[in-house]
Design a protein around this motif. Structure first.
Motif, PDB file in Angstrom:
ATOM      1  N   LYS A  97       0.821  -1.218   0.000  1.00 24.30           N
ATOM      2  CA  LYS A  97       0.000   0.000   0.000  1.00 24.30           C
ATOM      3  C   LYS A  97       0.856   1.270   0.000  1.00 24.30           C
ATOM      4  N   MET A  98       2.039   1.197   0.606  1.00 26.60           N
ATOM      5  CA  MET A  98       2.835   2.396   0.834  1.00 26.60           C
ATOM      6  C   MET A  98       4.179   2.366   0.103  1.00 26.60           C
ATOM      7  N   GLU A  99       4.339   1.500  -0.870  1.00 30.51           N
ATOM      8  CA  GLU A  99       5.656   1.272  -1.475  1.00 30.51           C
ATOM      9  C   GLU A  99       6.367   2.555  -1.915  1.00 30.51           C
ATOM     10  N   PRO A 100       5.734   3.484  -2.623  1.00 29.39           N
ATOM     11  CA  PRO A 100       6.473   4.686  -3.048  1.00 29.39           C
ATOM     12  C   PRO A 100       7.058   5.470  -1.871  1.00 29.39           C
ATOM     13  N   GLU A 101       6.285   5.590  -0.786  1.00 33.50           N
ATOM     14  CA  GLU A 101       6.757   6.342   0.374  1.00 33.50           C
ATOM     15  C   GLU A 101       7.846   5.563   1.119  1.00 33.50           C
ATOM     16  N   ILE A 102       7.729   4.237   1.178  1.00 29.43           N
ATOM     17  CA  ILE A 102       8.747   3.433   1.850  1.00 29.43           C
ATOM     18  C   ILE A 102      10.072   3.513   1.099  1.00 29.43           C
ATOM     19  N   SER A 117      22.112  11.027  12.970  1.00 31.30           N
ATOM     20  CA  SER A 117      22.849  10.678  14.188  1.00 31.30           C
ATOM     21  C   SER A 117      23.423  11.895  14.906  1.00 31.30           C
ATOM     22  N   ASP A 118      23.224  13.060  14.322  1.00 30.89           N
ATOM     23  CA  ASP A 118      23.797  14.295  14.876  1.00 30.89           C
ATOM     24  C   ASP A 118      22.758  15.023  15.731  1.00 30.89           C
ATOM     25  N   PRO A 119      23.032  15.246  17.024  1.00 27.31           N
ATOM     26  CA  PRO A 119      22.075  15.971  17.868  1.00 27.31           C
ATOM     27  C   PRO A 119      21.702  17.336  17.308  1.00 27.31           C
ATOM     28  N   ASP A 120      22.641  17.972  16.601  1.00 29.56           N
ATOM     29  CA  ASP A 120      22.346  19.279  16.016  1.00 29.56           C
ATOM     30  C   ASP A 120      21.421  19.170  14.812  1.00 29.56           C
ATOM     31  N   GLY A 121      21.197  17.942  14.329  1.00 29.85           N
ATOM     32  CA  GLY A 121      20.293  17.733  13.202  1.00 29.85           C
ATOM     33  C   GLY A 121      18.872  17.442  13.611  1.00 29.85           C
ATOM     34  N   LEU A 122      18.578  17.574  14.907  1.00 26.51           N
ATOM     35  CA  LEU A 122      17.232  17.284  15.407  1.00 26.51           C
ATOM     36  C   LEU A 122      16.189  18.173  14.744  1.00 26.51           C
ATOM     37  N   LEU A 123      15.105  17.565  14.250  1.00 25.22           N
ATOM     38  CA  LEU A 123      13.983  18.288  13.663  1.00 25.22           C
ATOM     39  C   LEU A 123      12.712  17.932  14.413  1.00 25.22           C
ATOM     40  N   THR A 124      11.639  18.677  14.164  1.00 23.84           N
ATOM     41  CA  THR A 124      10.335  18.272  14.670  1.00 23.84           C
ATOM     42  C   THR A 124       9.815  17.132  13.807  1.00 23.84           C
ATOM     43  N   VAL A 125       8.814  16.440  14.294  1.00 23.38           N
ATOM     44  CA  VAL A 125       8.239  15.321  13.540  1.00 23.38           C
ATOM     45  C   VAL A 125       7.734  15.786  12.181  1.00 23.38           C
ATOM     46  N   LYS A 126       7.048  16.916  12.143  1.00 27.70           N
ATOM     47  CA  LYS A 126       6.507  17.394  10.872  1.00 27.70           C
ATOM     48  C   LYS A 126       7.609  17.853   9.931  1.00 27.70           C
ATOM     49  N   GLU A 127       8.652  18.436  10.480  1.00 28.12           N
ATOM     50  CA  GLU A 127       9.776  18.840   9.635  1.00 28.12           C
ATOM     51  C   GLU A 127      10.459  17.622   9.019  1.00 28.12           C
ATOM     52  N   ARG A 128      10.680  16.589   9.841  1.00 25.25           N
ATOM     53  CA  ARG A 128      11.316  15.373   9.325  1.00 25.25           C
ATOM     54  C   ARG A 128      10.407  14.689   8.308  1.00 25.25           C
ATOM     55  N   SER A 129       9.124  14.686   8.571  1.00 22.88           N
ATOM     56  CA  SER A 129       8.171  14.074   7.642  1.00 22.88           C
ATOM     57  C   SER A 129       8.234  14.755   6.287  1.00 22.88           C
ATOM     58  N   TYR A 130       8.291  16.075   6.285  1.00 20.95           N
ATOM     59  CA  TYR A 130       8.365  16.792   5.016  1.00 20.95           C
ATOM     60  C   TYR A 130       9.683  16.514   4.311  1.00 20.95           C
ATOM     61  N   ALA A 131      10.761  16.454   5.099  1.00 20.69           N
ATOM     62  CA  ALA A 131      12.068  16.197   4.508  1.00 20.69           C
ATOM     63  C   ALA A 131      12.111  14.826   3.824  1.00 20.69           C
ATOM     64  N   ILE A 132      11.428  13.849   4.411  1.00 20.30           N
ATOM     65  CA  ILE A 132      11.460  12.487   3.851  1.00 20.30           C
ATOM     66  C   ILE A 132      10.436  12.303   2.737  1.00 20.30           C
ATOM     67  N   PHE A 133       9.185  12.701   3.030  1.00 14.30           N
ATOM     68  CA  PHE A 133       8.072  12.341   2.146  1.00 14.30           C
ATOM     69  C   PHE A 133       7.535  13.501   1.312  1.00 14.30           C
ATOM     70  N   GLY A 134       7.981  14.723   1.619  1.00 16.11           N
ATOM     71  CA  GLY A 134       7.381  15.868   0.948  1.00 16.11           C
ATOM     72  C   GLY A 134       5.975  16.148   1.431  1.00 16.11           C
ATOM     73  N   ASN A 135       5.639  15.627   2.598  1.00 19.01           N
ATOM     74  CA  ASN A 135       4.311  15.780   3.205  1.00 19.01           C
ATOM     75  C   ASN A 135       4.514  15.860   4.708  1.00 19.01           C
ATOM     76  N   GLU A 136       4.241  17.008   5.298  1.00 19.28           N
ATOM     77  CA  GLU A 136       4.537  17.207   6.712  1.00 19.28           C
ATOM     78  C   GLU A 136       3.671  16.361   7.647  1.00 19.28           C
ATOM     79  N   LYS A 137       2.546  15.845   7.155  1.00 22.27           N
ATOM     80  CA  LYS A 137       1.645  15.072   8.016  1.00 22.27           C
ATOM     81  C   LYS A 137       1.806  13.564   7.859  1.00 22.27           C
ATOM     82  N   TYR A 138       2.574  13.134   6.859  1.00 22.41           N
ATOM     83  CA  TYR A 138       2.607  11.711   6.524  1.00 22.41           C
ATOM     84  C   TYR A 138       3.120  10.847   7.677  1.00 22.41           C
ATOM     85  N   LEU A 139       4.160  11.262   8.340  1.00 17.47           N
ATOM     86  CA  LEU A 139       4.756  10.460   9.401  1.00 17.47           C
ATOM     87  C   LEU A 139       3.782  10.250  10.557  1.00 17.47           C
ATOM     88  N   GLU A 140       3.090  11.294  10.961  1.00 17.05           N
ATOM     89  CA  GLU A 140       2.116  11.166  12.045  1.00 17.05           C
ATOM     90  C   GLU A 140       0.921  10.314  11.622  1.00 17.05           C
TER      91      GLU A 140
END
Length: 334
Positions: A97-102, A117-140
């Motif tokens: 169901k999720m192959e493109p996003e995976i 792995s870098d503490p200085d690279g910490l993002l919010t969940v929505k920021e990381r979601s957008y960085a990975i999927f191009g959708n800030e809500k996808y991860l949640e």
């Protein structure tokens, strides 16, 4: 002509269902049922018996579950980032169901190892979601189908902050109030150096009803106070005297076990002593969802005060915080 079995939605069906779904004659229905049976798509329910007409067939049939060949999907999963392989081999439906996003996630894990792995690279969940999927809500929205923790993705949840007023940076305790108007009346009048009912508060927080009882670690009052650098201060709580209010206090304590929390007994006593002498005239509880309450709350009180609070709760009455108004608060400041 072939007929699509999926248009028969039930797993068990009669020959009349087939005739109706496709507008077939009796003879055409016999042919369709025979084709489906030969293809291994259905089997007869023999206990239903055969119809009396010719050609003869069974009155009812059952679909045969087909096992989809997922060899190709498994081979693609084996090419993913190692942290994903085991999970998706056992969750093939999620992968399909999720192959493109995976695939996006797998590529991100490969190309952003240092950032993750870098503490200085910490993002919010929505920021990381957008960085990975191009959708800030996808991860949640798909958290249960993604086998990596916030820590592994080097991100953290954010929460709507509590309404809080710093009343004295030198204060030793924190006051949390269930309702907004009492919060405003008390917090706006407390000035540095002042005490309220004998207590020296650093912060006065509006608990927003059940919000203080949230169990999400990122949205708890405990997390909020940690961000404020005040998680080590004693917390006093006060809400309405009714079953709902007492249960909010109990859930608040349960959800924030690392905090030192107690009822603000002095404020509760001011409320109960202003209540109608004849409690039958007190306000009735409007919300009857709380049929029971935590009786351990009563141990913080004694004598007639404890008995009057018990009577309010047992009679399904309520004493709202607003019984102590702004002018009365002013007289209690010192």
């Amino acid at each position: 002509m072939s007929y699509d079995l999926s248009l028969i939605t039930a797993s068990k069906f009669s020959y009349q269902d087939v005739m109706k779904a496709f507008g077939l004659s009796y003879e055409e229905t016999a042919s369709v049922l025979s084709d489906w049976e030969e293809a291994g798509l259905i089997r007869p329910i023999r206990s239903s018996g055969r119809v009396a007409f010719t050609p003869s067939f069974y009155a009812r049939y059952q679909k045969i579950r087909t096992v989809k060949d997922r060899t190709a999907e498994k081979e693609r999963i084996l090419q993913l980032h190692p942290s994903l392989i085991g999970f998706y081999l056992s969750h093939l439906a999620d992968y399909e169901k999720m192959e493109p996003e995976i695939l996006k996630l797998s590529r991100y894990l490969e190309t952003h190892k240092q950032e993750l792995s870098d503490p200085d690279g910490l993002l919010t969940v929505k920021e990381r979601s957008y960085a990975i999927f191009g959708n800030e809500k996808y991860l949640e929205q798909h958290r249960s189908a993604i086998p990596l923790s916030d820590q592994e993705l080097n991100c953290r949840g954010t929460f709507e902050p509590f309404f809080a007023r710093e009343t004295d940076s030198e204060g030793e305790e924190i006051l949390v109030l269930e309702n907004r108007d009492p919060w405003d009346s008390i917090s706006s009048q407390l000035k540095p150096g002042m005490r309220f009912l004998g207590h020296h508060f650093s912060l006065v927080i509006y608990g927003e009803g059940n919000k203080v009882a949230v169990r999400d670690p990122s949205g708890s009052l405990q997390a909020f106070l940690a961000d404020c650098g005040r998680a080590d201060q004693k917390v006093l709580y006060c809400g309405d005297i009714d079953r709902a209010g007492i249960n909010i206090y109990s859930r608040f304590c349960e959800a924030n076990r690392d905090l030192s929390i107690q009822p603000f007994t002095e404020l509760y006593l001011e409320m109960i002593r202003r209540a109608p002498e004849d409690l039958s005239e007190a306000e009735d509880t409007e919300d009857h969802r709380d049929r029971t309450y935590d009786p351990s709350f009563l141990k913080f009180f004694s004598g007639t005060d404890q008995e009057r609070i018990r009577m309010v709760l047992d009679r399904e009455k309520r004493i709202p915080q607003e019984i102590l108004n702004r002018a009365e608060v002013r007289r209690l400041l010192g």
